[in-house]
Design a protein around this motif. Structure first.
Motif, PDB file in Angstrom:
ATOM      1  N   THR A  17      93.195  64.083  48.704  1.00 23.31           N
ATOM      2  CA  THR A  17      92.157  64.772  47.921  1.00 23.31           C
ATOM      3  C   THR A  17      91.074  65.280  48.867  1.00 23.31           C
ATOM      4  O   THR A  17      90.719  64.576  49.817  1.00 23.31           O
ATOM      5  N   GLU A  25      93.010  68.453  44.614  1.00 22.67           N
ATOM      6  CA  GLU A  25      94.139  67.690  45.156  1.00 22.67           C
ATOM      7  C   GLU A  25      94.995  68.608  46.025  1.00 22.67           C
ATOM      8  O   GLU A  25      95.499  69.618  45.543  1.00 22.67           O
ATOM      9  N   ASN A  81      99.318  65.410  42.328  1.00 21.52           N
ATOM     10  CA  ASN A  81      98.433  65.912  41.297  1.00 21.52           C
ATOM     11  C   ASN A  81      98.227  64.949  40.142  1.00 21.52           C
ATOM     12  O   ASN A  81      97.116  64.553  39.842  1.00 21.52           O
ATOM     13  N   SER A  82      99.330  64.630  39.460  1.00 23.74           N
ATOM     14  CA  SER A  82      99.161  63.837  38.242  1.00 23.74           C
ATOM     15  C   SER A  82     100.458  63.132  37.874  1.00 23.74           C
ATOM     16  O   SER A  82     101.533  63.500  38.343  1.00 23.74           O
ATOM     17  N   MET A  97      91.437  56.292  35.264  1.00 22.41           N
ATOM     18  CA  MET A  97      92.349  57.418  35.068  1.00 22.41           C
ATOM     19  C   MET A  97      91.766  58.353  34.017  1.00 22.41           C
ATOM     20  O   MET A  97      91.180  57.890  33.038  1.00 22.41           O
ATOM     21  N   SER A 107      99.070  63.750  30.798  1.00 21.13           N
ATOM     22  CA  SER A 107      99.200  63.534  32.250  1.00 21.13           C
ATOM     23  C   SER A 107      97.904  62.895  32.724  1.00 21.13           C
ATOM     24  O   SER A 107      96.829  63.194  32.180  1.00 21.13           O
ATOM     25  N   ALA A 118      95.342  61.618  36.034  1.00 16.74           N
ATOM     26  CA  ALA A 118      94.952  61.663  37.445  1.00 16.74           C
ATOM     27  C   ALA A 118      93.739  60.757  37.610  1.00 16.74           C
ATOM     28  O   ALA A 118      93.088  60.400  36.619  1.00 16.74           O
ATOM     29  N   ASN A 177      92.672  61.418  43.473  1.00 23.10           N
ATOM     30  CA  ASN A 177      93.805  60.480  43.554  1.00 23.10           C
ATOM     31  C   ASN A 177      93.795  59.638  44.834  1.00 23.10           C
ATOM     32  O   ASN A 177      94.343  58.535  44.868  1.00 23.10           O
ATOM     33  N   TYR A 209      88.270  70.500  36.658  1.00 25.70           N
ATOM     34  CA  TYR A 209      88.082  69.065  36.893  1.00 25.70           C
ATOM     35  C   TYR A 209      86.617  68.628  36.828  1.00 25.70           C
ATOM     36  O   TYR A 209      86.244  67.643  37.444  1.00 25.70           O
TER      37      TYR A 209
END
Ligand code: FAD
Length: 495
Positions: A90, A99, A103-104, A123, A252, A254, A259, A377
Motif C-alpha cells: 500500500t 493499493e 486489493n480485496s 476491515m 469484498s 479490504a 492492506n 477510498y
C-alpha cells in the motif's frame, strides 16, 4: 471429499490432533513420492537455530510461521526487502491509501478473513464502492463509446451475438459461459490435460476472429502477454474460483487504512525473528534425508535449520543456487513459470473534471494510456480519492522502458488529449512496476498452454526443503491461494 474440503478439514480438525500426538521433528516419515525410501531421522535443531526457517515474509510465509508457532515450533523468517508483505503493498503516504498489490478479498475468503481477524485490523466493505458511478468509457483510438454506441459501431469486430460486450469483459465472459470443466477443482488432474490449450485457440473455438481476440485480450491481458501465452485451462480454474466467490456473496473486504497494515500486524505477532534485507542467493543441503538445510544470503550471512520452507516466487527463486538441484517438472517450472507484467501510476485530480465534461471518470483504452480506474477510498464512498492507471502485459513493458517520469508524463498528456477538461489538473504521483520489483519480477504467476502438468510436482518437497506461495495453490487464487499453500506446507513439515 474434494481437495478443497480436505484442506479445510485438515487445517481445522487434524492439525491440532496431529501435532499433539507427533513428536515434532523427531523423525521424518517417508515424504510423498519417496515411498520406497527408508524412514530417516531429521536433523536436530542446533543451539540458537529455529526448527523451521521460512524464506519470504509475504502472506504465505507469515501465515506458515504463525501456524508453526501455534504448534510450538521455533521459526525465523528471512526476507529480501526491507519490509514485510511482498505482493501486499500500500502507498501509505497517498490519499485513500492506494493499493499497488493485493486489493480485496471476497466473502468466500475463509482463510483471508480469519487471518485479518487475528491480525486485529479493521476491515471495510469495498465491493459496493467498486460499483458506484457509471461504467468506464471505452476509447478506441481517440473516439469514446458507451456500450450502446460500441454495439452499433461498424468497427466492432465481435460476432453479432457478442457486440454489446465491451472489449475488457469479453474474454472472461466467454470463459465463464463456455467453460469445459464440469468440476473446476479437477483442473490440474491429468484427466483434464487435453484441455490445456491456449486461450487464443479456446476463443477461436467460440467464433472470435484474430482481430477480436487481439482487442478483447491482448490489449490488457489478465494473464500473460497475449492469448497465445496463457492456458485456457488455467483461465477456467480462475473462473471456477471467481464463480465460487460470487456464490459466496457480493461483498469484498479490504483493510481500512491499507492492506499492508495486515501484513505488518501479522509480523509483529510472531515470536520468532523476521530478518529484513537478507536476499537469499543459495540453498544447500546434504544428500540424505536427515541432513540440515543451509541458506546463504547476499550479505554473507548464513542460516541453517532442520527444515526450510521456501515461499519465494519462482521468478526470483530461479536466481537462487539450489544444491542438490531440483529435478523434472519442478525444475522446469522454477526456470520458466510466467509472472504477469503490471505497471501502475497513481494520479490525483485538482478538480472533479468528470463533473465538467460529464463523462464517466473511468476509462478503458486500446492505446498507450491503458486503463484509468477511479479509487473511492475516502470516508465518503462517493468521493474519488485518486486514479490508478494500469498497464498489463506488453504495455507494462513499454511503460517500464520509457522510465517512470516519461511514463507519468505520457499518461497525463494522453488523458489531457482525450479529455480537455483535465488540462493542468492532474498530478501523477507514484510509478510502480511489478516487473521491476527485484523481489517479485512480475505479479501473479500464470501457466502457458501445456504447463498445467507442472502443478503435479510444483510444490514437491526436495529433501528438507519445502515449497509454498501463491504459485503452488491448486484450490484457491490470489491471497486465498497463498494461504491455502501455507496450510499444505505446514502439514507437510509437521508430519
Ligand atoms: C497488483 C496486484 C493486485 C492483486 N489483487 C489481488 C486481489 O484483489 N485479491 C487477491 O486475492 N489477490 C490479489 N493479488 C495477489 C496476492 O497479493 C498474492 O497472491 C499474495 O500476496 C502472494 O503472497 P505470497 O506470500 O505467495 O508471495 P509474495 O507476497 O510475493 O511473498 C514472497 C516474499 O519473498 C520475498 N523474496 C523474493 N525473493 C527473495 C530472495 N531472493 N530472498 C529473500 N526474500 C525474497 C519477497 O520480497 C516477498 O516478500 C494481487 C497482487 C498484485 C501484485
Amino acid at each position: 471429499m474434494d481437495r478443497r474440503r480436505f484442506a479445510l478439514g485438515a487445517a481445522t480438525l487434524g492439525l491440532g490432533a496431529m501435532a499433539a500426538s507427533t513428536p515434532l521433528l523427531a523423525a521424518t516419515k517417508t515424504r510423498p513420492g519417496a515411498g520406497t525410501k527408508p524412514v530417516a531421522k531429521a536433523a536436530a535443531r542446533q543451539a540458537g537455530e529455529p526448527d523451521v526457517l521460512i524464506l519470504g515474509a509475504g502472506i504465505s510465509g507469515l501465515q506458515a510461521s504463525h501456524m508453526l508457532e501455534e504448534q510450538g515450533l521455533k521459526v525465523a523468517i528471512i526476507e529480501g526487502r526491507d519490509r514485510v508483505g511482498g505482493r501486499i503493498m500500500t502507498l501509505l503516504d497517498q490519499p485513500g491509501y492506494p493499493e499497488m498489490g493485493f486489493n480485496s478479498m471476497g466473502e468466500g475468503y475463509g482463510r483471508g478473513l480469519d487471518v485479518a481477524t487475528r491480525a486485529g485490523v479493521t476491515m471495510q466493505e469495498v465491493g459496493s464502492r467498486y460499483r458506484i458511478g457509471p461504467p468506464p468509457l471505452l476509447y478506441i483510438g481517440n473516439q469514446a463509446f458507451t456500450r450502446d454506441e460500441w454495439a452499433k459501431f461498424p468497427g466492432n469486430p465481435f460476432p453479432d451475438a457478442l457486440k454489446t460486450a465491451m472489449p475488457g469483459e469479453l474474454a472472461a465472459m466467454l470463459v465463464a459461459q463456455k467453460t469445459r470443466l464440469k468440476d473446476w477443482n479437477a483442473w490440474a488432474d491429468p484427466v483434464s490435460a487435453p484441455l490445456d490449450i491456449s486461450l487464443h485457440d479456446f476463443l477461436k473455438q467460440q467464433g472470435l476472429s484474430d482481430k477480436a481476440i487481439h482487442l478483447a485480450y491482448d490489449i490488457a491481458p489478465y494473464y500473460g502477454r497475449n492469448a497465445y501465452d496463457v492456458s485456457a485451462l488455467m483461465s477456467e480454474y480462475n473462473d471456477g474460483f471467481v464463480k465460487a466467490q460470487i456464490a459466496a456473496g457480493p461483498k469484498s473486504f479490504a483493510v481500512k487504512g491499507g492492506n499492508l497494515l495486515m501484513a505488518q500486524a501479522l509480523a509483529k505477532q510472531l515470536k520468532g525473528d523476521v530478518l529484513l534485507g537478507r536476499e537469499v542467493v543459495a540453498i544447500t543441503q546434504g544428500g540424505d534425508a536427515g541432513s540440515r538445510v543451509t541458506v546463504h544470503c547476499k550479505d554473507g550471512s548464513v542460516f541453517s535449520a532442520p527444515k526450510v520452507i521456501c515461499t519465494l516466487p519462482f521468478s526470483t527463486l530461479r536466481n537462487v543456487a539450489i544444491e542438490p538441484g531440483l529435478n523434472g517438472l519442478q525444475a522446469e517450472a522454477v526456470a520458466q513459470l510466467g509472472y504477469q507484467p503490471i505497471s501502475m501510476v497513481f494520479l490525483t485530480a485538482d478538480t472533479p473534471f468528470w463533473e465538467q465534461d460529464k463523462l464517466a471518470p473511468g476509462m478503458w483504452t486500446d492505446g498507450v494510456l491503458g486503463n484509468v480506474i477511479p479509487q473511492r477510498y475516502g470516508e465518503d464512498p462517493q468521493q474519488i480519492t485518486g486514479f490508478i492507471v494500469q498497464a498489463r502485459g506488453n504495455l507494462a513493458d513499454y511503460w517500464d522502458l520509457l522510465g517512470a517520469e516519461n511514463a507519468k508524463a505520457l499518461i497525463v498528456a494522453r488523458i489531457e488529449a482525450l479529455r480537455p477538461a483535465t488540462k493542468g489538473k492532474l498530478r501523477a504521483h507514484s510509478y510502480f512496476s511489478w516487473s521491476q520489483e527485484r523481489f517479485n519480477v512480475g505479479d501473479f504467476s500464470y501457466l502457458a498452454p501445456g504447463q498445467v502438468k507442472w502443478m503435479a510436482d510444483i510444490a514437491k518437497p526436495a529433501g528438507n526443503l519445502f515449497f509454498a506461495g501463491e504459485h503452488t495453490a491448486t484450490g484457491a487464487r490470489g491471497l486465498e491461494g497463498a494461504l491455502e499453500s501455507s496450510e499444505r506446507v505446514v502439514l507437510e513439515v509437521i508430519s
